[in-house]
Design an enzyme around this catalytic site. Structure first.
Site, PDB file in Angstrom:
ATOM      1  N   GLY A 172      29.245  70.234  13.825  1.00  0.00           N
ATOM      2  CA  GLY A 172      27.829  70.610  13.832  1.00  0.00           C
ATOM      3  C   GLY A 172      27.224  70.359  15.195  1.00  0.00           C
ATOM      4  O   GLY A 172      27.930  70.261  16.212  1.00  0.00           O
ATOM      5  N   GLY A 173      25.895  70.205  15.210  1.00  0.00           N
ATOM      6  CA  GLY A 173      25.197  69.989  16.479  1.00  0.00           C
ATOM      7  C   GLY A 173      25.672  68.747  17.208  1.00  0.00           C
ATOM      8  O   GLY A 173      25.443  68.606  18.422  1.00  0.00           O
ATOM      9  N   GLY A 407      36.275  88.316  48.582  1.00  0.00           N
ATOM     10  CA  GLY A 407      35.263  87.421  48.024  1.00  0.00           C
ATOM     11  C   GLY A 407      35.864  86.072  47.682  1.00  0.00           C
ATOM     12  O   GLY A 407      35.214  85.027  47.828  1.00  0.00           O
ATOM     13  N   ALA A 408      37.118  86.097  47.252  1.00  0.00           N
ATOM     14  CA  ALA A 408      37.767  84.829  46.871  1.00  0.00           C
ATOM     15  C   ALA A 408      37.924  83.922  48.090  1.00  0.00           C
ATOM     16  O   ALA A 408      37.871  82.698  47.982  1.00  0.00           O
ATOM     17  CB  ALA A 408      39.110  85.105  46.224  1.00  0.00           C
TER      18      ALA A 408
HETATM   19  C1  HXC Z   1      26.466  60.938   4.990  1.00  0.00           C
HETATM   20  C2  HXC Z   1      28.748  61.128   5.041  1.00  0.00           C
HETATM   21  C3  HXC Z   1      28.657  62.215   5.913  1.00  0.00           C
HETATM   22  C4  HXC Z   1      27.352  62.628   6.322  1.00  0.00           C
HETATM   23  C5  HXC Z   1      30.724  61.852   5.536  1.00  0.00           C
HETATM   24  N1  HXC Z   1      30.043  60.948   4.810  1.00  0.00           N
HETATM   25  N2  HXC Z   1      29.903  62.648   6.209  1.00  0.00           N
HETATM   26  N3  HXC Z   1      27.650  60.497   4.589  1.00  0.00           N
HETATM   27  N4  HXC Z   1      26.294  61.950   5.831  1.00  0.00           N
HETATM   28  N5  HXC Z   1      27.194  63.616   7.182  1.00  0.00           N
HETATM   29  C6  HXC Z   1      30.588  59.903   3.972  1.00  0.00           C
HETATM   30  C7  HXC Z   1      31.231  60.432   2.711  1.00  0.00           C
HETATM   31  O1  HXC Z   1      30.273  60.622   1.721  1.00  0.00           O
HETATM   32  C8  HXC Z   1      32.204  59.317   2.389  1.00  0.00           C
HETATM   33  O2  HXC Z   1      31.472  58.250   1.822  1.00  0.00           O
HETATM   34  C9  HXC Z   1      32.647  58.838   3.752  1.00  0.00           C
HETATM   35  O3  HXC Z   1      31.649  59.281   4.668  1.00  0.00           O
HETATM   36  C10 HXC Z   1      33.959  59.427   4.179  1.00  0.00           C
HETATM   37  O4  HXC Z   1      33.899  60.810   3.997  1.00  0.00           O
HETATM   38  P1  HXC Z   1      35.055  61.622   3.249  1.00  0.00           P
HETATM   39  O5  HXC Z   1      34.520  62.950   2.964  1.00  0.00           O
HETATM   40  O6  HXC Z   1      35.571  60.820   2.110  1.00  0.00           O
HETATM   41  O7  HXC Z   1      36.171  61.650   4.365  1.00  0.00           O
HETATM   42  P2  HXC Z   1      37.137  62.832   4.761  1.00  0.00           P
HETATM   43  O8  HXC Z   1      37.796  63.388   3.553  1.00  0.00           O
HETATM   44  O9  HXC Z   1      38.004  62.301   5.825  1.00  0.00           O
HETATM   45  O10 HXC Z   1      36.206  63.975   5.372  1.00  0.00           O
HETATM   46  C11 HXC Z   1      35.507  63.733   6.537  1.00  0.00           C
HETATM   47  C12 HXC Z   1      34.526  64.903   6.792  1.00  0.00           C
HETATM   48  C13 HXC Z   1      33.627  65.127   5.533  1.00  0.00           C
HETATM   49  C14 HXC Z   1      35.313  66.165   7.087  1.00  0.00           C
HETATM   50  C15 HXC Z   1      33.719  64.522   8.017  1.00  0.00           C
HETATM   51  O11 HXC Z   1      33.097  63.859   5.146  1.00  0.00           O
HETATM   52  C16 HXC Z   1      32.519  66.073   5.793  1.00  0.00           C
HETATM   53  O12 HXC Z   1      32.709  67.298   5.769  1.00  0.00           O
HETATM   54  N6  HXC Z   1      31.330  65.547   6.021  1.00  0.00           N
HETATM   55  C17 HXC Z   1      30.143  66.336   6.218  1.00  0.00           C
HETATM   56  C18 HXC Z   1      30.163  66.970   7.556  1.00  0.00           C
HETATM   57  C19 HXC Z   1      28.899  67.719   7.839  1.00  0.00           C
HETATM   58  O13 HXC Z   1      28.707  68.828   7.400  1.00  0.00           O
HETATM   59  N7  HXC Z   1      27.993  67.029   8.535  1.00  0.00           N
HETATM   60  C20 HXC Z   1      26.719  67.557   8.902  1.00  0.00           C
HETATM   61  C21 HXC Z   1      26.984  68.397  10.122  1.00  0.00           C
HETATM   62  S1  HXC Z   1      25.510  69.064  10.735  1.00  0.00           S
HETATM   63  P3  HXC Z   1      32.152  57.243   0.788  1.00  0.00           P
HETATM   64  O14 HXC Z   1      31.027  56.355   0.397  1.00  0.00           O
HETATM   65  O15 HXC Z   1      32.695  58.081  -0.316  1.00  0.00           O
HETATM   66  O16 HXC Z   1      33.233  56.531   1.546  1.00  0.00           O
HETATM   67  C22 HXC Z   1      25.053  67.949  11.823  1.00  0.00           C
HETATM   68  C23 HXC Z   1      23.790  68.321  12.481  1.00  0.00           C
HETATM   69  C24 HXC Z   1      23.675  67.631  13.792  1.00  0.00           C
HETATM   70  O17 HXC Z   1      25.639  66.988  12.025  1.00  0.00           O
HETATM   71  C25 HXC Z   1      22.562  68.301  14.530  1.00  0.00           C
HETATM   72  C26 HXC Z   1      22.370  67.767  15.888  1.00  0.00           C
HETATM   73  C27 HXC Z   1      21.345  68.538  16.614  1.00  0.00           C
END
Ligand code: HXC
Length: 520
Positions: A172-173, A407-408
């Protein structure tokens, strides 16, 4: 036991509990994925006993989705200061064992605090990324946290070196923080970076792709160029970053440390006198040339597998840290294309920002032609490299080995772009273009008008040798003062070291302005 003893015991216990992050089970899960924990990584990265942790007791302030009942001291990031090779660095390491390392507002405050301190005292920041992105339960607060970090990445840029190590997910971001830093390293097979993951890609475009194919270390270090380095393992990653730091100054007001060497400064390399093949279309090994010039043959390549038609990296010459930029005749004949221009431009700008002199080795047949390059804006991208060299005020020493056309020629640190000391080997051809192309343009009609093919060939040969005689050598440029000297290749190391010594006190300015408007 006194009350004070009790209090100290409580502190020790709280520290011990905090240092377990998300607890033993989650640590085991992290290890099972072939990954170290945040603290294990910092232990390997920093000099033994040098780490001082900040904000170990900071907790998140989220009260949504039952989060008020779940607290881990320190939250999902370990931050602090330490030394690497005795030099101060600031670090943050996202802790995947705590809510997947997802970024809360308090985590961003911890990260921002060390960035603010680092820029205040002038020391590099190294970020170890292993996170599920914005903490979903915190909503807009988590996004604001990213905004705060990005703003600091921007303000620190060009003031202190910023290094991103991607040791797990970075999606993501969140990817924009590493993208704003100077160097990004990814660990093969266990790290990935993408704006949108495979599931979203499938639902939006129908394209089926794995995480690895979409944003693994291999993809970003070969195709996109997002990653400057890739590492086989976390240990390898840490070793690479330590090595990188050894070439860099602490900040933009300092110079990189001198590295004493036993490699003689006047070491002559006879092999260089014969490295250029007689056939101008034949390649040779530019790595061999670089290694034979620099101290102890020690060259740290940046972007090794991306845009391989140009080579960039760090080395020492006579103990001084320099950035090396060299065309690679062995890949696409060393032609400049979009990616090569982008790659070298960013490197040149980094070196200039951090007072690292530039050594440029030229063997370039020109810019790559064709619709793909024109549609992809080779004009603007090529201009990036031109701009980067032209604005750079660090000492610039250039050696033309063979081709330097059109140019290079201008782009590759020529005299008119404020090149300080420009040398050429006797094998150099500094010209508008090669003989073949020039004769085709100047005499093509005359040659075609000749009915006898044998005579056609004879005229072409005669014109080519006339052109070669006149232009395909370094002497026209030398006669006009566009290069300082034609040097014997075997003496290149000595001449380069002496040139950088002479230029050590160089001072040069650019006109005062708010900021430039380089062709991004
Ligand atoms: C809260 C999160 C989390 C999140 C993971 N966890 N991502 N909690 N917010 N974004 C937690 C899970 O609930 C889990 O908690 C623990 O972390 C481990 O995650 P798992 O899924 O069990 O691990 P894994 O199978 O290894 O998968 C990892 C992962 C997946 C691929 C990162 O967790 C995932 O897809 N997370 C979401 C990613 C996402 O979409 N993020 C937002 C992106 S947008 P428990 O308690 O069960 O251990 C963004 C915007 C930023 O970030 C903008 C900036 C400008």
């Amino acid at each position: 036991m006194s009350i004070q003893d009790d209090k100290i015991k409580a502190l020790v216990e709280r520290r011990q509990s905090a240092s377990k992050g998300g607890g033993d089970k989650r640590i085991e899960a992290q290890h099972a994925k072939g990954k170290l924990t945040a603290r294990e990584r910092l232990e390997l990265l920093l000099d033994p006993g040098s780490f001082e942790e900040f904000d170990m007791f900071v907790r998140h302030r989220c009260t949504n989705f039952g989060m008020e009942a779940v607290h881990t001291d320190g939250d999902g990031v370990v931050t602090g200061q330490g030394t690497i090779g005795g030099r101060l660095v600031f670090v943050f390491a996202q802790d995947f064992t705590v809510n997947g390392g997802s970024l809360s507002k308090t985590m961003s405050e911890k990260i921002c605090k060390i960035m603010d301190t680092a820029v205040k005292v002038g020391a590099p920041v190294i970020g170890l990324n292993d996170s599920g992105g914005a903490r979903i339960q915190e909503g807009i607060d988590a996004l604001a946290g990213y905004g705060e970090i990005f703003e600091r990445n921007i303000l620190c840029s060009g003031v202190i070196p910023q290094i991103s190590m991607i040791m797990g997910p970075c999606a993501g971001g969140a990817v924009y923080s590493p993208a704003l830093t100077d160097f990004t390293l990814m660990v093969d097979k266990t790290s990935y970076m993408f704006l949108t993951g495979p599931a979203v890609v499938k639902s939006v475009t129908g394209e089926e792709v794995t995480q690895e194919e979409l944003g693994g270390a291999n993809v970003h270090s070969t195709k996109s160029g997002v990653a400057h380095f890739s590492a086989e393992s976390e240990e390898d990653a840490i070793a690479k970053i330590k090595k990188l730091l050894s070439f860099l100054p602490q900040n933009n007001l300092e110079e990189a440390p001198l590295r004493p060497t036993t490699d003689p400064i006047n070491r002559a390399e006879d092999y260089l006198n014969s490295v250029i093949p007689d056939n101008p279309n034949k390649a040779y090994d530019m790595y061999g040339v670089i290694n034979s010039i620099v101290d102890d043959g020690d060259f740290l390549e940046v972007h090794r597998n991306f845009a391989r038609n140009i080579i960039v990296g760090f080395a020492h010459v006579g103990g001084r840290s320099v950035g090396v930029v060299a065309n690679q005749p062995g890949v696409l004949a060393g032609v400049l294309d979009i990616n090569a221009s982008r790659k070298a431009a960013r490197f040149v700008r980094f070196c200039d920002a951090f007072n690292i002199p530039l050594l440029t080795l030229v063997d370039v047949p020109g810019f790559l032609c064709g619709t793909q390059q024109e549609y992809g804006a080779i004009i603007s991208n090529g201009a990036k490299l031109l701009y980067a060299y032209g604005e750079a005020t660090v000492p610039k020493v250039t050696v033309t080995l063979r081709k330097s056309y059109g140019g290079a020629h201008i782009v590759m640190s020529c005299k008119q772009l404020r090149g300080d000391i420009n040398y050429a080997w006797p094998s150099a051809n500094i010209a508008v273009m090669g003989a073949e192309g020039a004769v085709g343009i100047l005499y093509g009609k005359e040659i075609k008008a000749e009915p006898d093919p044998a005579k056609q060939a004879a005229i072409a040969e005669e014109k080519k040798s006339e052109y070669n005689e006149l232009f395909c050598n370094p002497y026209q440029a030398a006669e006009k003062g566009y290069i300082e000297d034609v040097i014997e290749p075997r003496n290149t190391r000595f001449r380069v070291i002496r040139a950088f010594e002479v230029l050590a006190g160089k001072r040069q300015d650019i006109p005062a302005k708010k900021h430039d408007n380089m062709p991004l």
